[in-house]
Design an enzyme around this catalytic site. Structure first.
Site, PDB file in Angstrom:
ATOM      1  N   LYS A 137       0.882  -1.172   0.000  1.00 18.32           N
ATOM      2  CA  LYS A 137       0.000   0.000   0.000  1.00 18.32           C
ATOM      3  C   LYS A 137       0.918   1.220   0.000  1.00 18.32           C
ATOM      4  CE  LYS A 137      -4.196   1.833   2.069  1.00 18.32           C
ATOM      5  NZ  LYS A 137      -3.873   3.239   1.806  1.00 18.32           N
ATOM      6  N   ARG A 154      -4.050   8.079  -4.210  1.00 15.32           N
ATOM      7  CA  ARG A 154      -4.578   7.271  -5.305  1.00 15.32           C
ATOM      8  C   ARG A 154      -5.150   8.177  -6.386  1.00 15.32           C
ATOM      9  NH1 ARG A 154      -9.035   2.447  -4.783  1.00 15.32           N
ATOM     10  NH2 ARG A 154      -8.807   1.625  -6.915  1.00 15.32           N
ATOM     11  N   ARG A 192      -9.221  10.452  -5.852  1.00 14.04           N
ATOM     12  CA  ARG A 192     -10.198   9.435  -5.472  1.00 14.04           C
ATOM     13  C   ARG A 192     -11.603  10.014  -5.354  1.00 14.04           C
ATOM     14  NH1 ARG A 192      -9.912   5.642  -0.118  1.00 14.04           N
ATOM     15  NH2 ARG A 192     -11.570   7.013   0.618  1.00 14.04           N
ATOM     16  N   GLU A 199      -0.961   4.919  -7.919  1.00 12.75           N
ATOM     17  CA  GLU A 199      -0.572   5.781  -6.804  1.00 12.75           C
ATOM     18  C   GLU A 199       0.312   6.904  -7.322  1.00 12.75           C
ATOM     19  OE1 GLU A 199      -0.991   5.883  -2.429  1.00 12.75           O
ATOM     20  OE2 GLU A 199      -1.886   4.699  -4.041  1.00 12.75           O
ATOM     21  N   LYS A 226      -7.425  -3.955   2.606  1.00 11.82           N
ATOM     22  CA  LYS A 226      -6.224  -3.191   2.960  1.00 11.82           C
ATOM     23  C   LYS A 226      -5.870  -3.536   4.401  1.00 11.82           C
ATOM     24  CE  LYS A 226      -9.048   0.906   4.022  1.00 11.82           C
ATOM     25  NZ  LYS A 226      -9.294   2.332   3.715  1.00 11.82           N
TER      26      LYS A 226
END
Length: 526
Positions: free
Chosen positions: A226, A231, A246, A271, A393
């Site tokens: 992650k 994002r 996002r 990312e 996640k």
């Protein structure tokens, strides 16, 4: 303008999400065109009026109000727009009707910036206190009424009886006052994507608890880091190039270096990061220098070069890949990035044969400056929202520190009468130095107790800010800590929030700067 003002006034005092949606829907139902379109654009942040600077507003206040009385009132109220709205007095004989919202918007968009104070004064003379407050909020670009852009789009979708994800896809294709959207809501055609690099609503992951890990089949999941950036979705179509956050907000203007490298027709999910001098992903605070900027200087572009680490391919040319399983999308992504592409690279997969591997990788996350791990089912199709099961996640545990309250500032909206924004520090020798600021993580009852303590322990005032005597300790949770020349301590926290109020702990026993410094050295500077 008055109807828009009533909407903002209702939103700021409405605590519930459902209530806010209801208020916006009522406005969309009753306001005429193009008023409702401009009002909706103000809520979503799509209305760019070239906002007036606070200094210009203060100068206007000084010209119409007693300056001493104004600044004493501003110190008490804590909000520039609310203070001026309450104190403004029109000259005798002014009896004009309130200006319609389109008049304000169209005039400001056409007029030079130098005319803003003159125009603003004329409109303030024609409005009541609520209308003046709404106008000032609109013109300074700081509504702060507890409505995000996505909530406003949700309200429109619910009011129109349309699917939210369809609305989010169509939104980039229209501009305020959104006539095609209202035509669609009335039964017309959905705005065509045409040659616009449109937005595709993101698929999101659910948090994974340690107790849930062994209930999953490790062979069914791909595992990635992650990454510690933001994002984004990168889209190219017929020469149109866009980067979406996002939330669905278009942030292309903040990253022209990445936008210039979009030489394909398609959509990548990945990312957004910044490279360090060695070409590796830099700590998040480097990326932070690039965020929320309308323009980016050449110096910033050189010092903080941005790139996208891609982990999904949503569109390839005219082909929509979202209905395909992740394994197929990953294969296509690897093929797409098989040749080097400037500003884009591939997020690698991590080896996983047993859940013990996953725990070991998570333990390494902080040292590697990662936020944690992502788990994605190989057979998962890409669907909007947060479906349960396909993606997880597993974030690393937060860090905590005991810090002393140093300053408190009044909040905004329904918190404008409370001291709710807190600056806290730790010990460096026999001196307390600031390391962060937080304004959430406590209940309404906590807020009332904190406000009472702050008022009783104030030692100095700086406008809406109060300095307090050392005495109150917070347990502060945060994701990481990194060097910061802007702070006297030389350090700053990322995502700090109040974990506990330590009424029981003497402030002399709060943590020391050396303790936080070791967290940076141990990899906490992500």
């Amino acid at each position: 303008m008055q109807q828009f003002a009533d909407l903002l006034d209702g939103l700021v005092f409405m605590p519930s999400r459902t209530g806010k949606l209801r208020l916006i829907a009522h406005y969309l139902e009753t306001a005429p065109d193009p008023d409702r379109g401009y009002g909706l654009a103000a809520l979503t942040g799509d209305l760019d009026l070239g906002p007036a600077k606070p200094g210009a507003i203060r100068a206007l206040a000084e010209a119409r109000c007693d300056p001493t009385l104004f600044y004493l009132s501003y110190d008490y109220v804590g909000d520039l727009a609310e203070t001026l709205a309450l104190m403004w007095r029109p000259p005798p004989g002014v009896n004009a009707a309130p200006p319609p919202l389109p008049e304000v918007v169209d005039t400001l968009m056409a007029a030079p910036r130098t005319r803003t104070p003159e125009l603003l004064a004329g409109w303030l003379d024609r409005l009541d206190a609520t209308g003046r407050w709404a106008l000032l909020k609109l013109i300074t670009g700081g509504l702060r009424v507890g409505v995000s852009a996505r909530l406003a789009r949700t309200a429109f979708a619910q009011w129109a009886g349309l699917d939210l994800h369809d609305v989010e896809e169509a939104w980039p294709c229209v501009r305020p006052p959104y006539a095609p959207l209202f035509t669609w809501a009335a039964g017309g055609e959905k705005p065509a994507l045409a040659d616009v690099a449109g937005f595709r609503p993101f698929m999101l992951a659910n948090p994974l608890e340690e107790t849930d890990v062994r209930q999953l089949d490790p062979a069914a999941y791909a595992v990635e880091w992650k990454w510690d950036g933001i994002r984004v979705q990168v889209v190219g179509r017929a020469g149109d190039r866009r980067i979406y956050a996002r939330s669905g907000d278009d942030i292309t203007h903040s990253f022209p270096d990445v936008a210039a490298a979009i030489d394909f027709d398609g959509a990548l999910d990945g990312e957004l990061l910044v490279r360090d001098a060695d070409g590796a992903p830099a700590p998040f605070n480097h990326l932070q220098q690039r965020l929320n900027r309308k323009t980016v200087s050449a110096a910033l572009l050189r010092k903080y070069p941005a790139f996208v680490r891609a982990y999904d391919l949503l569109q390839a040319g005219e082909e929509d890949l979202r209905p395909h399983p992740f394994a197929e999308r990953r294969r296509r992504l690897e093929a797409f990035l098989a040749r080097p592409r400037e500003r884009f690279d591939l997020s690698p997969l991590l080896p996983l044969t047993a859940w013990d591997d996953l725990g070991r990788l998570r333990e390494e996350a902080r040292e590697r400056r990662m936020e944690g791990l992502m788990l994605k089912r190989w057979d998962s199709v890409y669907v909007p929202g947060r479906p349960k099961g396909p993606w997880f996640k597993w974030k690393r545990d937060p860090l905590t520190v005991d810090a002393v309250l140093l300053y408190a500032q009044r909040g905004h909206g329904k918190r404008s009468s409370y001291y709710s924004d807190y600056t806290f520090g730790v010990w460096r020798g026999d001196e307390l130095v600031p390391v962060g600021k937080a304004y959430f993580g406590f209940t309404d009852e906590d807020l009332r107790q904190l406000d009472k303590w702050i008022r009783a322990n104030t030692t100095d005032r700086f406008g809406p800010v109060r300095q307090v005597k050392p005495g109150l300790v917070f347990e502060v949770a945060f994701d990481s800590i990194h060097p910061s020349p802007r702070h006297k301590s030389g350090l700053a926290m990322r995502f700090p929030r109040i974990s506990r109020i330590r009424w029981d702990k003497p402030h002399t026993e709060a943590d020391r700067l050396e303790t936080l410094a070791t967290l940076v050295e141990a990899g906490g500077g992500a």
